[in-house]
Design a protein around this motif. Structure first.
Motif, PDB file in Angstrom:
ATOM      1  N   TYR A 197     -11.936   4.243  -4.472  1.00 55.59           N
ATOM      2  CA  TYR A 197     -10.497   5.292  -4.272  1.00 55.59           C
ATOM      3  C   TYR A 197     -10.609   6.251  -4.646  1.00 55.59           C
ATOM      4  CZ  TYR A 197      -5.872   5.312  -2.641  1.00 55.59           C
ATOM      5  OH  TYR A 197      -5.086   5.660  -1.616  1.00 55.59           O
ATOM      6  N   VAL A 241       2.505   4.839  -5.595  1.00 54.60           N
ATOM      7  CA  VAL A 241       2.803   3.231  -4.865  1.00 54.60           C
ATOM      8  C   VAL A 241       3.062   3.440  -4.164  1.00 54.60           C
ATOM      9  CG1 VAL A 241       4.031   1.171  -5.794  1.00 54.60           C
ATOM     10  CG2 VAL A 241       2.786   2.679  -7.901  1.00 54.60           C
ATOM     11  N   TRP A 263      -0.173   4.446  -0.997  1.00 62.64           N
ATOM     12  CA  TRP A 263      -1.566   3.424  -1.322  1.00 62.64           C
ATOM     13  C   TRP A 263      -0.884   2.694   0.302  1.00 62.64           C
ATOM     14  CZ3 TRP A 263      -4.963   0.620  -2.335  1.00 62.64           C
ATOM     15  CH2 TRP A 263      -4.738  -0.682  -2.404  1.00 62.64           C
ATOM     16  N   LEU A 307      -2.921   1.618   2.826  1.00 59.49           N
ATOM     17  CA  LEU A 307      -4.398   0.183   2.608  1.00 59.49           C
ATOM     18  C   LEU A 307      -5.082  -0.016   4.610  1.00 59.49           C
ATOM     19  CD1 LEU A 307      -3.703  -2.106   1.054  1.00 59.49           C
ATOM     20  CD2 LEU A 307      -2.177  -2.686   2.751  1.00 59.49           C
TER      21      LEU A 307
END
Length: 289
Positions: free
Chosen positions: A93, A204, A208, A212
């Motif tokens: 990542y 966040v 993310w 995903l």
């Protein structure tokens, strides 16, 4: 004649779709369905002592799968595949994030990610053997730095197997994550920043969740091949680390037990299939939410 056939297909959409899918379906049936059917037949045949099978039917090989020894090997394989996937994603990542944010060096960084594919997987694994052996450069470096007075056994351990699996799997995780990051609209991050979100909170709450799908795709691309791998554990783990892939390979070579090897292969396929079905069910629930 050709025009009449095309016109007839267009009048019936279902027939047209079937005709379009027929080549792909035939290909899958020939190279996937037929081997699966042969393997299922072999799993239910009596074992021939010289390899192959005898005529007749038996469930001995299928019942043998319930032996605690083989269930332990399967659980260890699942654990190593899960740890490999987690470590690979933790490394992949940040790499994908750096590549996505790079502008001038992006092409060069992508080239470096796919560069390992230019060499054979076997060559890369033997290079890892050279790196981790007692007289290898890693042990030489540790002794030169005074970390240890004598060579440490790095090869033929579970850690060596994990190291080999992770290093070979990183490109498979980086590329789908990078593809998700590249599609991320920067306007969303600018809007979150304008609303007072910190960099961590923007990651966040925005980055993310939107990346995903790429993370999940990378996890599947790493987990499934790792679960069935046998070469890395064979060369880096020696006889100390036995995975389900090694067990299947041994049944078709030195073990000469093709029925049990076929049953083990079916067990492995069932585990992967259950994981894929769970993933598809989760994706469907997310799309409906």
């Amino acid at each position: 004649m050709r025009r009449r056939l095309l016109a007839a297909l267009r009048r019936v959409p279902a027939l047209e779709a079937t005709a379009a899918l027929l080549p792909a379906a035939s290909w899958m049936l020939l190279w996937f369905g037929v081997p699966i059917a042969i393997m299922a037949t072999y799993a239910l045949r009596p074992r021939h002592l010289l390899g192959g099978v005898y005529p007749g039917w038996t469930t001995v090989s299928v019942v043998r799968l319930l032996d605690p020894l083989y269930l332990t090997i399967l659980s260890n394989s699942l654990l190593i595949a899960a740890v490999t996937t987690l470590l690979t994603l933790l490394l992949a990542y940040p790499i994908a994030l750096v590549i996505a944010r790079a502008t001038r060096w992006r092409s060069l960084l992508l080239l470096l990610v796919v560069l390992p594919f230019w060499t054979s997987f076997l060559v890369r694994t033997y290079a890892t053997v050279f790196l981790l052996r007692d007289t290898g450069p890693l042990n030489q470096l540790l002794m030169a730095l005074g970390v240890t007075a004598e060579p440490v056994q790095l090869l033929y351990t579970t850690g060596a197997v994990l190291f080999g699996l992770v290093t070979c799997s990183i490109p498979f995780a980086v590329l789908p994550i990078y593809a998700s990051l590249e599609k991320l609209d920067p306007v969303l991050l600018e809007a979150a920043e304008a609303l007072g979100a910190t960099e961590w909170r923007r990651f966040v709450r925005v980055t993310w969740p939107l990346t995903l799908p790429g993370v999940i795709a990378g996890a599947l691309l790493v987990f499934i091949p790792t679960l069935g791998s046998f070469l890395t554990s064979d060369l880096l783990g020696g006889a100390k680390v036995v995975l389900i892939g090694n067990l299947i390979q041994n049944q078709f070579t030195s073990g000469r037990n093709w029925p049990f090897g076929s049953a083990l292969a079916f067990l492995l396929m069932a585990v992967v299939l259950v994981g894929m079905l769970v993933r598809l069910r989760w994706a469907r629930d997310e799309s409906l939410a």
